[in-house]
Scaffold this active site. Sequence first.
Site, short mmCIF file in Angstrom:
data_model
loop_
_atom_site.label_atom_id
_atom_site.label_comp_id
_atom_site.label_asym_id
_atom_site.label_seq_id
_atom_site.Cartn_x
_atom_site.Cartn_y
_atom_site.Cartn_z
N HIS A 165 -7.86 -5.14 -1.05
CA HIS A 165 -6.65 -4.47 -0.59
C HIS A 165 -6.13 -5.09 0.72
O HIS A 165 -6.90 -5.44 1.61
CB HIS A 165 -6.95 -2.98 -0.35
CG HIS A 165 -5.74 -2.18 -0.04
ND1 HIS A 165 -4.85 -1.77 -1.01
CD2 HIS A 165 -5.24 -1.71 1.14
CE1 HIS A 165 -3.88 -1.09 -0.46
NE2 HIS A 165 -4.08 -1.04 0.85
N SER B 222 0.83 -1.20 0.00
CA SER B 222 0.00 0.00 0.00
C SER B 222 0.87 1.26 0.00
O SER B 222 1.70 1.43 -0.89
CB SER B 222 -0.96 -0.06 1.19
OG SER B 222 -1.97 0.92 1.08
N ASP C 160 -9.70 -3.78 -5.50
CA ASP C 160 -8.93 -2.79 -4.75
C ASP C 160 -8.95 -1.48 -5.53
O ASP C 160 -8.64 -1.48 -6.73
CB ASP C 160 -7.49 -3.30 -4.59
CG ASP C 160 -6.58 -2.35 -3.83
OD1 ASP C 160 -7.05 -1.30 -3.35
OD2 ASP C 160 -5.39 -2.68 -3.70
#
Length: 308
Positions: free
Chosen positions: A279, A154, A249
């Site tokens: 995610h 991320s 995501d």
Amino acid sequence: MPLDSQVQMVLEKMKQLGVPPLHTLSVEDARKINLNGMAAQPEEVWRIENQKIPGPSDCIPVRIYTPRREAPLPVIVYYHGGGWVVGNLDAADVLCRRLANGVNSIVVSVDYRLAPEHKFPAATEDSHAAVVWVAEHAAALGADPNRIAVGGDSAGGNLAAVVSLMARDRGFPSVKFQLLVNPVTHYSFDTDSYRENAEGYGLTTNTMRWFWNHYLAKEQDGLNPYASPLLSPSLSGLPPALVLTAEFDPLRDDGEAYAEKLKAAGVPVEAKRYAGMVHGFILQTGAYEQGRNAEEHAISALRKVLHA
């Protein structure tokens, strides 16, 4: 592909529990959320040490994982996720343990400064300082300075990509590989994945806006390639990469566009989209079989490069 059945169960449970989206919380309350609640049981690692290393403005906390093997070992510098606003060393602890044992590598996990207290470029400067420190202190760590990889998920994937750019641009250190999992690569919300997966799949588009608003001191900073690596005028000369994305995501297209731009620049890239996943799935190995598969995929790619 439909949403994975294991993901459906988790999302339904979150809905029943009334788990609020992060962007509806204060920063203080958002930081109380346990980001590794769905991780597998942590593995034993021969030695785990917390210490502080010199940073651009203050000391940077790091956690060093060392497997019991003959030195010198390769080293992976890892950056946790959390939108540059939340997250800490514990958020990536289970994954870092797995990487240390599975890759047979030292792992240095970096607790870079968070926004909004420390805006861009604080996190990037801390992240680069950490990899420089690792290279300069390789002998003391039992590490090989010629076998350094960076990785992150991320916002941490963003930082790993940016550190690779910074190391190339500044001429030090030599980075051998970059592991980018669900990376943020562009300050923009104008992709199919941001629209298709705007809400209902854990991370929301509004939460990403909230993260960016805290991270950037001014909107213009979002055009800086060290914030949005996809905007870098050139990606040539960067280390080989493994880019893992998830179908459901908002950041899916960010990662895939970056993989394509790396390929176009002549960088060796392996990119894989995990169907039915959301995610952060590589951290949720206690709940998702595909999270465990992605973890093994990352370990295999790192082993191949770092023990060639």
